[in-house]
Scaffold this active site. Structure first.
Site, PDB file in Angstrom:
ATOM      1  CG  LEU B 112      -1.769  -1.284   1.356  1.00 34.53           C
ATOM      2  CD1 LEU B 112      -2.461  -1.355   2.709  1.00 34.53           C
ATOM      3  CD2 LEU B 112      -2.790  -1.335   0.225  1.00 34.53           C
ATOM      4  N   GLY B 115       0.398   6.610   0.478  1.00 34.42           N
ATOM      5  CA  GLY B 115       0.558   7.622   1.517  1.00 34.42           C
ATOM      6  C   GLY B 115       1.725   8.558   1.302  1.00 34.42           C
ATOM      7  CE  LYS B 126       5.705   6.631   6.968  1.00 36.09           C
ATOM      8  NZ  LYS B 126       4.706   6.283   7.991  1.00 36.09           N
ATOM      9  CG  HIS B 222      -5.889   0.372   3.819  1.00 35.88           C
ATOM     10  ND1 HIS B 222      -6.956  -0.135   4.503  1.00 35.88           N
ATOM     11  CD2 HIS B 222      -5.014   0.814   4.766  1.00 35.88           C
ATOM     12  CE1 HIS B 222      -6.724  -0.020   5.811  1.00 35.88           C
ATOM     13  NE2 HIS B 222      -5.558   0.555   5.995  1.00 35.88           N
ATOM     14  CG  ASN B 250      -0.059  -0.595   6.390  1.00 39.01           C
ATOM     15  OD1 ASN B 250      -0.966  -0.796   5.586  1.00 39.01           O
ATOM     16  ND2 ASN B 250      -0.279  -0.362   7.672  1.00 39.01           N
ATOM     17  CB  ILE B 251       5.002   0.505   1.596  1.00 38.09           C
ATOM     18  CG1 ILE B 251       6.344   0.149   0.944  1.00 38.09           C
ATOM     19  CG2 ILE B 251       4.893   1.989   1.866  1.00 38.09           C
ATOM     20  CD1 ILE B 251       6.450   0.544  -0.503  1.00 38.09           C
ATOM     21  CE  LYS B 395       1.663   3.385  10.576  1.00 35.50           C
ATOM     22  NZ  LYS B 395       1.194   3.279   9.183  1.00 35.50           N
TER      23      LYS B 395
END
Lengths: 506, 507
Positions: B112, B115, B126, B222, B250-251, B395
């Site tokens: 994904l 973002g 990101k 997503h 999530n990448i 994050k």
């Protein structure tokens, strides 16, 4: 002495003979000095002191004989699989119908020789209030009374006092007269501190006042075997049908009588009478220096950091190889103690503890640790217990934890509150302003709500008002010269507090 | 809108229900009209794509108007059946088959990648942030899959789900992987219009992405993966190539590598049923109490998010005694199942209403869905309780410091905790607001400290770190407002609190 000793060691047979002559000379000098001291003793205490000094001379003799680390590193083996049992396995066996039978064979011994000096107290540490005005001693008595009432048993409490604690403790014992616990006391030996250079006693006479104020020391809890035996109490308890003692530090609030361990002991696992159980638990980073269990010369043995050759200290601290440490919760057969003491077969490594007394004089104390005797007992066993059985209160940071709502108190026992969602112990570090108990109590108007606390660090001149709530990570730093008064009712969740804040009555 | 909400809350009766229905129809008609107006401004090549996007949006909007309140009846929530969440150790015990390549050749990895790194102060995708020795998230992902393909002589492709925010920049970067042994495909998430919170109408005035329309669009979460994957044609293409499963994650989760044991479990069709969906879950810590968890509901395994929980039960939801696990968003799905469900219009995901405030102060909402919420639509869905190491999200710059440090070893694009770390726990690291943006973070650390024996690090205020520092135990560094602390090069801080003012200047 030390320098000369090293040089001597590097030489040959003639040198060895010279060394022996010197050792004998040192022993003779010690003997002469001790006799001089004894001649100054008053009547009643003289006999007790004579016995104490017999023990000291044995220790001193061994001290002169032994040199360097007492283990050969390559001979250290991992303990055999079944020599350290998981607690869950012990517990899975369940309990017998008549628990009282087992309990009636048990005596609880609490090591009560320590002062609370590191926490700024003058008297016995066991008289510090740790929970709702209850002292360590109060909680201990409550626990055992609860056992005795619940199971209609007769477990006595024995306190090993030292010359530092005996008088104050005996005064306090009067208040337990009507509790259903028989309480006995005996005293540890009183040994003379010796000058580091001359290896002779610093004391001038047998008194404990004036210039003799800090010339004596209680020689570590390894002394329990000799002093327990010498007090006559060991024989008395055996005569009463007692078979085992459960020994622990009085400031370890997790060291309650565990019925599963007692049952395991009494049930004679593998058809052998187990004479010694050491409770061990998993190391955390704070415990890497603690003693651990190894197999050595075919016996289970306690290995302390002091015994480890310098080149292997890092390996000793490594948690990958030595995963457990000794809680000093020990279960020991009374008759085995008697046998070993009478055979003079109690072998414990000497711990040389250097100190500097008030005038600046360098002295050493020769000490032993109670757990070191494990190798002398037949069928000794380790039990890997939950962390909850090791809840020592050594600092005011520890005291804050046990005073808080993180723990519930029931019949003298503390357990982690059910309301605590993640059953971990928060990391609490109070700074030097909080070191002494009396200062600590002054700075907390009441104990904060800590149910959801992960980490608390406090540094500098900080006070806490009433009904403060601390959650997550809380860091409070008052720089030198500043002061921070946390207002009553504050709720701090994942906060850093710094600066200057005074709250004054108006 | 509050007026409309009031209407919804009133006690229903026939007349009122009819009025509500009319109001809903009016909203839908207005929306349809506005969307058609927007489409009329679209340039020709994009018009068809946008039309499909808007079809998806209209369905979502329709459902949004229909639904009200928490979407679960709390009393019907049950504990998942015993074997519906399998321990990873059990999966691992089954071992691996002799021919791992057969399984791998049925797999596609999907990251994904929609973002931006805005919360870390970045402007672009990101996944293009450097996280380890100049390697970006995307670099590490490509390295991992290339390593698999070379090791097992397999052909696992990488699929990137981009958004309109990331597609252009990502495609430029993909050129550098031309000679790597990984086929890389991309498709785009839908582009949906943000709607005014009061009027429930689009904020956008045309289909453009610049000027006053710059903030008018959003990628719809997503959960959009199913529709956009299908609409891109890539789903059918992969099925035609013999691919059967995708591993979605999530990448920025560096623990989400292809796990051969999970793949094998999926291929082996446990209990003789084709498992169409695996969700990796792991044990909650205090930091995870708001994460989605798995429950049994209406006879199916279902993802429960905090947004779906009635207010009166939120504390119960957060309680770890009842809900012990949370969703890592590492998901393994059957490609034919996605196709089947999408074509039947049977992909059911709860709407997440995400309120935002645009730069001009305008209040808007975004209608979103989460990919894991579709779990209940798949047959024989399964949870696997994996080790914490499979959830290593980056994050914040605090997370970035951890993964950049010697706490982790890197091998073939995968990070594992260093064997030199004695207690395999993750230190608690909290860097203050001065470190929030990546470029500030990089400026303040001359090099990454040795953190092998660190338990806890808190830094607050204007602080810089010289080269070759060592941090051990608990380290707390607090610079008060107006002060600055420069930690000298080579310093070793073990269980220390540092405060005050210290400047180190070149001379």
């Amino acid at each position: 002495m030390l320098c000369l000793s090293k040089e001597l060691l590097s030489n040959s047979n003639g040198m060895a003979q010279f060394q022996e002559v010197m050792r004998q000379q040192l022993e003779s000098s010690m003997h002469v000095e001790l006799e001089k001291l004894l001649s100054t003793a008053k009547g009643a205490g003289a006999e007790v002191s004579k016995k104490d000094f017999e023990g000291f001379r044995k220790l001193f003799h061994r001290f002169l004989q032994v040199k360097g680390p007492s283990v050969e590193w390559p001979k250290i083996n991992r303990p055999p699989e079944d020599s350290i049992q998981p607690y869950d396995k012990i517990k899975a066996k369940g309990l017998p119908d008549n628990i009282a039978d087992s309990l009636n064979k048990l005596v609880v011994v609490k090591l009560n020789g320590g002062l609370g000096t590191s926490m700024g107290c003058k008297g016995p540490k066991s008289l510090i209030s740790v929970r709702n005005e209850n002292t360590f001693l109060d909680l201990t008595v409550q626990q055992i009374e609860h056992l005795n009432k619940t199971y209609n048993a007769d477990v006595p409490l024995v306190l090993m006092n030292s010359f530092n604690t005996d008088e104050d403790t005996k005064k306090i014992l009067q208040k337990y007269t009507h509790h259903r616990v028989k309480i006995h006391t005996f005293n540890q030996s009183r040994y003379p501190r010796i000058n580091k250079e001359s290896l002779l006693p610093v004391a001038k006479d047998m008194g404990m006042t004036g210039e003799n104020g800090d010339v004596w020391y209680p020689p570590g809890h390894g002394d329990i075997y000799a002093s327990f035996y010498n007090s006559g109490l060991l024989e008395q308890l055996i005569a009463e049908g007692k078979e085992y003692i459960f020994v622990s530090n009085i400031d370890n609030l997790g060291a309650t009588v565990d019925l599963y361990i007692l049952n395991h002991l009494v049930s004679q696992p593998n058809g052998k009478r187990c004479e010694f159980i050491m409770e061990v638990t998993d190391k955390t980073r704070a415990d890497v220096k603690g003693g651990t269990l190894i197999q050595y010369d075919g016996k289970l043995r306690l290995l302390e950091i002091a015994q480890v050759p310098k080149a292997h200290v890092d390996e000793f601290k490594s948690v990958t190889k030595f995963k457990i440490f000794n809680t000093n919760n020990l279960w020991i057969s009374l008759s085995a103690i008697k046998r070993l003491q009478e055979q003079n077969a109690m072998d414990m490594e000497i711990i040389v503890n250097p100190k500097t007394i008030d005038g600046g004089l360098n002295v050493i104390q020769l000490e032993t640790a109670v757990g070191a005797a494990i190798k002398c007992f037949d069928n000794a066993l380790g039990i890997n217990v939950p962390r909850s059985r090791f809840l020592p209160v050594k600092t005011t940071s520890d005291l804050l934890l046990v005073m808080s709502n993180l723990y519930s108190l029931d019949a003298g026992s503390l357990t982690m509150s059910e309301k605590r969602e993640f059953p971990t112990t928060p990391h609490v570090k109070l700074g030097s302003s909080f070191t002494k108990v009396q200062e600590y109590i002054t700075r907390f108007e009441s104990i904060p709500d800590m149910l959801e606390l992960d980490h608390l660090t406090v540094s500098g001149d900080v006070t806490f008002g009433k009904h403060v709530s601390l959650k997550g990570t809380v860091i409070i730093i008052a720089n030198h010269g500043d002061r921070i008064d946390i207002p009553a009712g504050s709720m701090l969740e994942n906060k850093i507090v710094s600066g200057n804040l005074r709250i004054l009555d108006h």
